[in-house]
Design an enzyme around this catalytic site. Sequence first.
Site, PDB file in Angstrom:
ATOM      1  N   LYS A   1     -34.740 -17.778  -5.960  1.00  0.00           N
ATOM      2  CA  LYS A   1     -34.474 -17.145  -4.645  1.00  0.00           C
ATOM      3  C   LYS A   1     -34.191 -17.940  -3.788  1.00  0.00           C
ATOM      4  CE  LYS A   1     -35.128 -12.505  -5.573  1.00  0.00           C
ATOM      5  NZ  LYS A   1     -36.262 -11.600  -5.205  1.00  0.00           N
TER       6      LYS A   1
ATOM      7  N   CYS B   1     -30.237   6.310  28.758  1.00  0.00           N
ATOM      8  CA  CYS B   1     -29.901   6.564  30.407  1.00  0.00           C
ATOM      9  C   CYS B   1     -29.104   7.884  30.533  1.00  0.00           C
ATOM     10  CB  CYS B   1     -28.778   5.490  30.941  1.00  0.00           C
ATOM     11  SG  CYS B   1     -27.890   5.846  32.620  1.00  0.00           S
TER      12      CYS B   1
ATOM     13  N   GLU C   1     -23.776  -4.997 -10.380  1.00  0.00           N
ATOM     14  CA  GLU C   1     -24.474  -4.722  -9.007  1.00  0.00           C
ATOM     15  C   GLU C   1     -23.292  -4.161  -8.206  1.00  0.00           C
ATOM     16  OE1 GLU C   1     -27.310  -5.990  -9.170  1.00  0.00           O
ATOM     17  OE2 GLU C   1     -28.181  -5.773  -7.139  1.00  0.00           O
TER      18      GLU C   1
ATOM     19  N   TYR D   1     -22.219  -8.679 -14.578  1.00  0.00           N
ATOM     20  CA  TYR D   1     -22.866  -9.750 -15.206  1.00  0.00           C
ATOM     21  C   TYR D   1     -23.648  -9.695 -16.565  1.00  0.00           C
ATOM     22  CZ  TYR D   1     -26.808  -7.286 -13.148  1.00  0.00           C
ATOM     23  OH  TYR D   1     -27.702  -6.292 -12.831  1.00  0.00           O
TER      24      TYR D   1
ATOM     25  N   LYS E   1     -26.945 -14.236  -7.840  1.00  0.00           N
ATOM     26  CA  LYS E   1     -27.763 -13.220  -7.721  1.00  0.00           C
ATOM     27  C   LYS E   1     -27.075 -12.238  -6.552  1.00  0.00           C
ATOM     28  CE  LYS E   1     -32.257 -11.485  -8.322  1.00  0.00           C
ATOM     29  NZ  LYS E   1     -32.532 -10.508  -7.164  1.00  0.00           N
TER      30      LYS E   1
ATOM     31  N   CYS F   1     -22.638   7.224  34.497  1.00  0.00           N
ATOM     32  CA  CYS F   1     -22.976   5.804  33.941  1.00  0.00           C
ATOM     33  C   CYS F   1     -21.596   5.307  33.300  1.00  0.00           C
ATOM     34  CB  CYS F   1     -24.168   5.915  33.088  1.00  0.00           C
ATOM     35  SG  CYS F   1     -24.763   4.215  32.652  1.00  0.00           S
TER      36      CYS F   1
ATOM     37  N   LYS G   1     -29.718 -18.167 -16.937  1.00  0.00           N
ATOM     38  CA  LYS G   1     -29.648 -17.322 -18.338  1.00  0.00           C
ATOM     39  C   LYS G   1     -29.747 -18.353 -19.400  1.00  0.00           C
ATOM     40  CE  LYS G   1     -27.957 -13.106 -16.205  1.00  0.00           C
ATOM     41  NZ  LYS G   1     -26.900 -12.369 -16.077  1.00  0.00           N
TER      42      LYS G   1
ATOM     43  N   ASP H   1       0.625  -0.976   0.090  1.00  0.00           N
ATOM     44  CA  ASP H   1       0.145   0.042   0.090  1.00  0.00           C
ATOM     45  C   ASP H   1       0.780   1.232  -0.112  1.00  0.00           C
ATOM     46  OD1 ASP H   1      -2.080  -1.738   0.271  1.00  0.00           O
ATOM     47  OD2 ASP H   1      -2.678  -0.955   2.307  1.00  0.00           O
ATOM     48  N   TYR H   2       2.086   1.004   0.763  1.00  0.00           N
ATOM     49  CA  TYR H   2       2.827   2.333   0.940  1.00  0.00           C
ATOM     50  C   TYR H   2       3.636   2.557  -0.619  1.00  0.00           C
ATOM     51  CZ  TYR H   2       6.658   5.202   2.225  1.00  0.00           C
ATOM     52  OH  TYR H   2       7.628   6.256   2.254  1.00  0.00           O
ATOM     53  N   GLU H   3       4.177   1.717  -1.059  1.00  0.00           N
ATOM     54  CA  GLU H   3       4.503   1.946  -2.662  1.00  0.00           C
ATOM     55  C   GLU H   3       3.362   2.628  -3.481  1.00  0.00           C
ATOM     56  OE1 GLU H   3       7.865  -1.200  -3.724  1.00  0.00           O
ATOM     57  OE2 GLU H   3       6.188  -2.195  -2.335  1.00  0.00           O
ATOM     58  N   PHE H   4       2.364   2.124  -3.263  1.00  0.00           N
ATOM     59  CA  PHE H   4       1.243   2.473  -4.136  1.00  0.00           C
ATOM     60  C   PHE H   4       0.844   3.974  -3.809  1.00  0.00           C
ATOM     61  CE2 PHE H   4      -3.275   3.294  -5.283  1.00  0.00           C
ATOM     62  CZ  PHE H   4      -3.320   2.829  -6.458  1.00  0.00           C
TER      63      PHE H   4
ATOM     64  N   GLU I   1     -25.604 -18.166 -12.578  1.00  0.00           N
ATOM     65  CA  GLU I   1     -24.795 -16.936 -11.950  1.00  0.00           C
ATOM     66  C   GLU I   1     -25.445 -16.810 -10.565  1.00  0.00           C
ATOM     67  OE1 GLU I   1     -24.649 -13.514 -14.493  1.00  0.00           O
ATOM     68  OE2 GLU I   1     -24.603 -14.896 -16.194  1.00  0.00           O
TER      69      GLU I   1
ATOM     70  N   CYS J   1     -31.566   2.024  34.218  1.00  0.00           N
ATOM     71  CA  CYS J   1     -30.598   1.609  33.803  1.00  0.00           C
ATOM     72  C   CYS J   1     -29.744   0.263  34.425  1.00  0.00           C
ATOM     73  CB  CYS J   1     -29.587   2.697  33.882  1.00  0.00           C
ATOM     74  SG  CYS J   1     -27.788   2.511  32.996  1.00  0.00           S
TER      75      CYS J   1
ATOM     76  N   ASP K   1     -26.630  -9.353  -4.159  1.00  0.00           N
ATOM     77  CA  ASP K   1     -27.664  -8.230  -3.621  1.00  0.00           C
ATOM     78  C   ASP K   1     -27.175  -6.857  -3.208  1.00  0.00           C
ATOM     79  OD1 ASP K   1     -30.331  -7.827  -3.089  1.00  0.00           O
ATOM     80  OD2 ASP K   1     -30.274  -8.974  -0.872  1.00  0.00           O
TER      81      ASP K   1
ATOM     82  N   CYS L   1     -26.481   1.848  36.011  1.00  0.00           N
ATOM     83  CA  CYS L   1     -26.276   2.730  37.152  1.00  0.00           C
ATOM     84  C   CYS L   1     -27.544   3.027  38.061  1.00  0.00           C
ATOM     85  CB  CYS L   1     -25.661   4.076  36.500  1.00  0.00           C
ATOM     86  SG  CYS L   1     -26.682   5.125  35.548  1.00  0.00           S
TER      87      CYS L   1
ATOM     88  N   SER M   1     -36.289  -6.202 -14.994  1.00  0.00           N
ATOM     89  CA  SER M   1     -36.284  -6.824 -13.857  1.00  0.00           C
ATOM     90  C   SER M   1     -36.245  -8.406 -14.155  1.00  0.00           C
ATOM     91  CB  SER M   1     -37.563  -6.147 -13.220  1.00  0.00           C
ATOM     92  OG  SER M   1     -37.988  -7.138 -12.227  1.00  0.00           O
ATOM     93  N   LEU M   2     -36.211  -9.105 -13.157  1.00  0.00           N
ATOM     94  CA  LEU M   2     -36.086 -10.568 -13.371  1.00  0.00           C
ATOM     95  C   LEU M   2     -37.493 -11.217 -12.976  1.00  0.00           C
ATOM     96  CD1 LEU M   2     -32.637 -11.528 -12.440  1.00  0.00           C
ATOM     97  CD2 LEU M   2     -33.321 -11.590 -14.778  1.00  0.00           C
TER      98      LEU M   2
HETATM   99  P1  AMP Z   1     -35.420  -7.955  -9.183  1.00  0.00           P
HETATM  100  O1  AMP Z   1     -34.848  -6.814  -8.616  1.00  0.00           O
HETATM  101  O2  AMP Z   1     -35.601  -8.776  -8.052  1.00  0.00           O
HETATM  102  O3  AMP Z   1     -36.037  -7.755 -10.190  1.00  0.00           O
HETATM  103  O4  AMP Z   1     -34.089  -8.564  -9.587  1.00  0.00           O
HETATM  104  C1  AMP Z   1     -33.368  -8.345 -10.856  1.00  0.00           C
HETATM  105  C2  AMP Z   1     -32.048  -7.657 -10.313  1.00  0.00           C
HETATM  106  O5  AMP Z   1     -31.265  -8.630  -9.997  1.00  0.00           O
HETATM  107  C3  AMP Z   1     -31.381  -7.027 -11.444  1.00  0.00           C
HETATM  108  O6  AMP Z   1     -31.753  -5.656 -11.621  1.00  0.00           O
HETATM  109  C4  AMP Z   1     -29.977  -6.968 -10.994  1.00  0.00           C
HETATM  110  O7  AMP Z   1     -29.734  -5.756 -10.201  1.00  0.00           O
HETATM  111  C5  AMP Z   1     -29.859  -7.839  -9.991  1.00  0.00           C
HETATM  112  N1  AMP Z   1     -29.015  -9.119 -10.152  1.00  0.00           N
HETATM  113  C6  AMP Z   1     -27.909  -9.749  -9.491  1.00  0.00           C
HETATM  114  N2  AMP Z   1     -27.162 -10.513  -9.850  1.00  0.00           N
HETATM  115  C7  AMP Z   1     -27.654 -10.749 -11.100  1.00  0.00           C
HETATM  116  C8  AMP Z   1     -27.118 -11.455 -12.369  1.00  0.00           C
HETATM  117  N3  AMP Z   1     -26.190 -12.445 -12.173  1.00  0.00           N
HETATM  118  N4  AMP Z   1     -27.575 -11.237 -13.340  1.00  0.00           N
HETATM  119  C9  AMP Z   1     -28.767 -10.507 -13.550  1.00  0.00           C
HETATM  120  N5  AMP Z   1     -29.313  -9.778 -12.540  1.00  0.00           N
HETATM  121  C10 AMP Z   1     -28.714  -9.670 -11.396  1.00  0.00           C
HETATM  122 ZN    ZN Z   2     -26.992   4.279  33.152  1.00  0.00          ZN
END
Ligand code: AMP
Ligand code: ZN
Length: 667
Positions: free
Chosen positions: A309, A421, A170, A222, A113, A427, A285, A32-35, A111, A403, A115, A406, A81-82
């Site tokens: 899920k 408290c 993500e 992804y 998912k 305390c 997919k 890290d230092y060199e960086f 893949e 409390c 969060d 105390c 969305s999925l």
């Molecule tokens: P949902 O929000 O439940 O409709 O799920 C869709 C969201 O899953 C997408 O908008 C992505 O942000 C997220 N996601 C996470 N991992 C993946 C992945 N490997 N492929 C596609 N979507 C993903």
């Molecule tokens: Zn206290």
Amino acid sequence: MNTVEKQIETLRNELREHNYNYYVLDSAVISDYEFDIKLQELQELEAKHPEFFDANSPSQRVGGEVTKNFETIPHEYRMYSLDNSYSKEDLLDWEKRIKKLVDGDVQYTCELKYDGASISLTYESGKLVKAVTRGDGFQGDNVTANVKTIKSVPLQLKGDYPPKFDIRGEIVLPFDGFNKMNEERIEIGEEPYRNPRNTASGSLKLQDSAEVAKRPLECLLYNLTGTDLGVKTQSESLEKARQWGFKVPDAAKLVNSIDDVLEFIDYWNTHRHNLPYETDGVVIKVNSLQQQEELGYTAKAPRWAMAYKFKAEQVSTKLNSITYQVGRTGAITPVANLEPVELAGTTVKRASLHNADQIEKLDIRVGDEVYVEKGGEIIPKILGVDLTKRPVDSLPTQYITHCPECQTELVRQEGEAQHYCPNYNGCNPQIIGRIQHFISRKAMDIEGLGGETVALLVNEGLISNYSDLYELTKEQVIPLERMAEKSAENLIQGVEKSKSIPFERVLYALGIRYVGETVAKKLARHYKSIEAIENASEEELVNVDEIGIKIAESVNAFFSSEENIFIVNRLKQFGVQLEMSAEELIGKTNILEGQSIVITGVFESISRNELKKLIEDNGGKVSSSISSKTSYIVAGDNMGPSKKDKAEKLNIELINEYNFLQKIIKK
Ligand code: AMP
Ligand code: ZN
């Protein structure tokens, strides 16, 4: 290319490669230092030679741009969305629908998912040009300045990338970093963040990109989107993205049947708990892009993809007792002590009950069989009670009134969830917590003194507030447990050294509720001395940029306590810095206070970073985008046409660098 330009280019390339090794491959080649040394070298050269400014230089990762209002921009390709599935049957149904629409064999990529918060990155000629949140799928917020600070997002690609494309992924906050952030929150007396996902998406919308830079966010990719990308399958596109420098987790797997998909799901359903970040399922997919195209989209999701899920893991166990913890600010947190039980790969013994309302809402009682779930939260939570198992003689939980440390009667302010408290100065956990905060790294950074020693010192009656530290003698300290002559000496020296810590950090160290590092800086720079802050009324405090009523009230409350005034005066007598020093005051004014200034273009006499610093040192704020709130624009050469248009439309004044400098110097 002249030599300076070459030197800059070489440094940029080296730093890019090290960034990539560290943040994408997780294997650092230099320390890290060199960086840091190399980065500094680059920053200095760039400051001296603004003509070589590059918005995608590794030096831009530290952030600094402030965005007041995030611009909304349309996605060139919609972000869908999925669809969700929860069982083998759901997946087999999906397969049937697919087979009706496409001919031939179908392969799938599986893949994880992730969060977090979804993001769409646009690259042109290998450079990151924008980062946009999902928004409603059609348009999202322009969060480019913030995303640029995330080290695993490449600013410059390598290899044979297409001239223009979008890549989706993500933004996640790994558990480690999340926990660290929470430790710091607790240190300043703030409620910890509840889960990594919300914290990740909240981070993207922070106004100050320098704050975002401090957060350990990661970006996992992804999906490639665009035309003429030179790939035929999803698995190939993941591989390509990896080669161009993106972080694409290698759990992804190409399989031939739904049975294989289920095997993947089974495996990760248990192994996901070993991953450094949160996942909530698997995304399956159709691998062939040709087949994807034939399948197309429903109104909200692709037909060629499906989310599976994971079930949040739940168990039931017995609630043995409820205990109450007292924090540094006096906040009371009820904790459930459980019969130890295995959950998501760890043994769970405790769960947070948050506050009195939560206990009442769920009607949780000692002796109950309770359902425990481990979701994104680090500490598991109690979902409810199995009433069929409630002992007949059980009684509703009486929340404590006094409390546990105390015995002072607790208070609960209007509109607050937490009991407190109020025995601020008597305390023990509050006293110890406050002193521990005072000595911590970002505060007085007292070497040779740790949290446990502080507790010892308090419990032995040697100190009762942080000003007492400055009167400690070696002789008093030596008899303490695990103290030797040398460590006692270090402690005393560490305390002595802290007298040179600058005022803004001392102000933070005092532990005033809601006065974190940033607020302390703001207050210190505005008022310049502790007396001035002491004497400021609530109305005056609120008038300081970014100081809200909650902070103002808390600052006032702190200084209306005689005990606090007494302690602060003692600190002053001992020589702790309670005003800004002469050196710190040089060049710092508040003549730009309340002004939001946009910098654009290339400058002759000053670098962008210097300009930024100058604005901030004089109390102003640098903003990345022009809006009706912009006070004026400092414009150099080559100002972009869209910015010019916007400035004209909103009737915002443009001034050049020389006029701007005059503005500051004249005063
Ligand atoms: P949902 O929000 O439940 O409709 O799920 C869709 C969201 O899953 C997408 O908008 C992505 O942000 C997220 N996601 C996470 N991992 C993946 C992945 N490997 N492929 C596609 N979507 C993903
Ligand atoms: Zn206290």
